[in-house]
Design an enzyme around this catalytic site. Structure first.
Site, PDB file in Angstrom:
ATOM      1  N   SER A  40       0.792  -1.232   0.000  1.00 54.75           N
ATOM      2  CA  SER A  40       0.000   0.000   0.000  1.00 54.75           C
ATOM      3  C   SER A  40       0.823   1.281   0.000  1.00 54.75           C
ATOM      4  O   SER A  40       0.243   2.366  -0.064  1.00 54.75           O
ATOM      5  CB  SER A  40      -0.972   0.017   1.182  1.00 54.75           C
ATOM      6  OG  SER A  40      -2.152  -0.667   0.837  1.00 54.75           O
ATOM      7  N   LYS A  43       0.061   3.750  -2.696  1.00 56.68           N
ATOM      8  CA  LYS A  43      -0.892   4.858  -2.609  1.00 56.68           C
ATOM      9  C   LYS A  43      -0.208   6.213  -2.497  1.00 56.68           C
ATOM     10  O   LYS A  43      -0.864   7.248  -2.693  1.00 56.68           O
ATOM     11  CB  LYS A  43      -1.856   4.617  -1.450  1.00 56.68           C
ATOM     12  CG  LYS A  43      -2.742   3.383  -1.660  1.00 56.68           C
ATOM     13  CD  LYS A  43      -3.725   3.194  -0.508  1.00 56.68           C
ATOM     14  CE  LYS A  43      -4.684   2.024  -0.763  1.00 56.68           C
ATOM     15  NZ  LYS A  43      -4.098   0.717  -0.446  1.00 56.68           N
ATOM     16  N   SER A 100      -6.247   3.418   4.107  1.00 58.54           N
ATOM     17  CA  SER A 100      -5.686   2.587   3.041  1.00 58.54           C
ATOM     18  C   SER A 100      -6.783   1.854   2.284  1.00 58.54           C
ATOM     19  O   SER A 100      -6.649   0.670   1.940  1.00 58.54           O
ATOM     20  CB  SER A 100      -4.662   1.578   3.596  1.00 58.54           C
ATOM     21  OG  SER A 100      -3.747   1.189   2.623  1.00 58.54           O
ATOM     22  N   LYS A 203       3.232   6.645   5.068  1.00 58.77           N
ATOM     23  CA  LYS A 203       2.335   5.592   4.612  1.00 58.77           C
ATOM     24  C   LYS A 203       2.909   4.219   4.929  1.00 58.77           C
ATOM     25  O   LYS A 203       4.100   3.981   4.777  1.00 58.77           O
ATOM     26  CB  LYS A 203       2.092   5.698   3.098  1.00 58.77           C
ATOM     27  CG  LYS A 203       1.036   4.757   2.565  1.00 58.77           C
ATOM     28  CD  LYS A 203      -0.358   5.183   2.975  1.00 58.77           C
ATOM     29  CE  LYS A 203      -1.419   4.154   2.610  1.00 58.77           C
ATOM     30  NZ  LYS A 203      -1.417   2.971   3.519  1.00 58.77           N
TER      31      LYS A 203
END
Length: 438
Positions: A40, A43, A100, A203
């Protein structure tokens, strides 16, 4: 407190890099050019492309993002909104970065790019422009697909671009949680945010083939240091390693530029990485990451109950250091029931909480007057060579393309618990790794 037995060596984290955000100097690294599955952290590029669309005037934070059937079909982590639901781009970004949410990431991609494949083309075009030589994107969320690869170095280049080019959007990465209606959704990066001095974000990510990944940054004394960590075995290890790398980074300023460190060196881990990389025990974490404190005998001053509420002077004995010089690595804190006190373990290896947890309210309705982002004439245009996202459910390995320097292996996760990860491990361990979210 119990004395710890001798601890056998365990596998270290797969790769990392520490970079000065302003100068771009590489302060530390391990296998920074090795290809790895970004999960993720993908992202960050989804956010970067979206921020560019806002800067170019093609979208605003109040632009409408509509959940399509394609977006709704994404597996968790997700918001689960019904097809046709409209939310603002601002709310969507918070859900993508903090929660997320994979379904919202696809909805944002469709809104900004005109289609999911077109947006993936934009992601790869930006990766090429930024010089992310080990990177290839095939989806906007990071769910399992072995064609999607990056490296610690490339993710550092991306994170630095997000940080430096879009200072007005930095707050998105600093939220420890969001509140959507009656639900409170916590960031998997919250303990780093709440416990590390000057923490900014940015993140996290997890799929089994990657282990636990994170990009973090912190600002102290006007200087910002960023670290990328790939392949941690638990949330506590990931946050503790991040804290340790950041702390060390602030003590160094030298190093070649991250832009000069490029190329590809090494293939991603074999499938099932999380099953081979055992989660560290509390003893191992404390031995590796216990923070140093003051000398064994220090003077402290605290408010006492003397007449008039005066100041009482007391001598406090600090924990004795281990042979390595680290304090606290010789004992594991226990609760009254005899089980490991993971909150105190985190106090020791990450640091005590410096701020209270707070969830930011997020609206689930776009303004009535909101319109979709503007697609520039001629879009959507696929960048040559842009791979199409896999159909849902994931395609079989025979349909996969090959990534340069990396043989594509099976992207499909086993059809059993853990195949689709539904919630990233919390930092209050122990929690099985078979059930995390990307």
């Amino acid at each position: 407190m119990l004395a710890l037995p001798a601890i056998p060596a365990r596998a270290d984290i797969g790769a990392w890099i520490v970079v000065d955000m302003d100068s771009g100097a590489v302060l530390d690294q391990k296998q920074a050019l090795r290809q790895w599955y970004p999960a993720s952290i993908t992202k960050l590029m989804t956010a970067y492309v979206t921020f560019k669309a806002i800067r170019e005037g093609r979208a605003t934070l109040q632009s409408a993002v509509t959940i399509s059937a394609n977006a709704h079909a994404e597996p968790p982590s997700k918001m689960g909104f019904k097809p046709g639901t409209r939310i603002s781009l601002e709310s969507a970004l918070k859900m993508v970065i903090v929660k997320s949410a994979n379904d919202v990431a696809v909805a944002v991609a469709e809104a900004i790019g005109g289609s999911e494949p077109a947006f993936i083309g934009l992601m790869n075009a930006e990766a090429r422009r930024l010089g992310m030589s080990a990177t290839r994107f095939v989806n906007p969320h990071g769910l399992p697909d072995n064609r999607q690869v990056s490296s610690a170095r490339d993710l550092a280049v991306l994170a630095r671009a997000v940080w430096r080019e879009f200072p007005e959007h930095r707050a998105y990465f600093n939220f420890a949680g969001i509140r959507v209606g009656k639900k409170t959704l916590r960031s998997a990066n919250r303990e780093f945010l709440l416990r590390v001095q000057g923490a900014n974000g940015m993140k996290t990510g997890y799929i089994c083939n990657s282990g636990l990944n994170v990009v973090v940054s912190a600002t102290r004394g006007g200087r910002t240091v960023m670290a990328v960590i790939l392949g941690a075995a638990s949330g506590v290890e990931r946050a503790a390693k991040a804290r340790a790398l950041i702390d060390a980074g602030f003590k160094d300023r030298g190093g070649r530029s991250v832009d000069q460190l490029s190329g590809v060196s090494g293939k991603p881990p074999a499938d099932g990485y999380c099953k081979r990389n055992s989660r560290p025990k509390a003893e191992e974490l404390m031995a590796a990451f216990a923070r140093k404190t003051r000398s064994p005998s220090v003077l402290s001053f605290a408010r006492g109950d003397l007449n008039g509420g005066g100041i009482r002077r007391s001598i406090v004995a600090a924990p004795a250091p281990s042979p390595s010089g680290q304090v606290g690595s010789s004992t594991v804190p226990k609760r009254a029931d005899g089980k490991t006190d993971w909150a105190k373990v985190m106090d020791t290896v990450i640091g005590p909480r410096r701020r209270a947890y707070e969830a930011v309210p997020v609206s689930t309705a776009a303004p009535r007057t909101a319109v979709a982002p503007r697609i520039v004439a001629g879009e959507p245009v696929l960048v040559p060579g842009t791979p199409k996202p896999l159909a849902k459910p994931l395609a079989v390995a025979a349909d996969l393309a090959r990534v340069p320097a990396v043989a594509a292996s099976v992207a499909q996760q086993p059809a059993k618990p853990g195949a689709i990860f539904r919630g990233e491990p919390l930092l209050i361990a122990p929690i099985p790794l078979q059930n995390p979210r990307p």
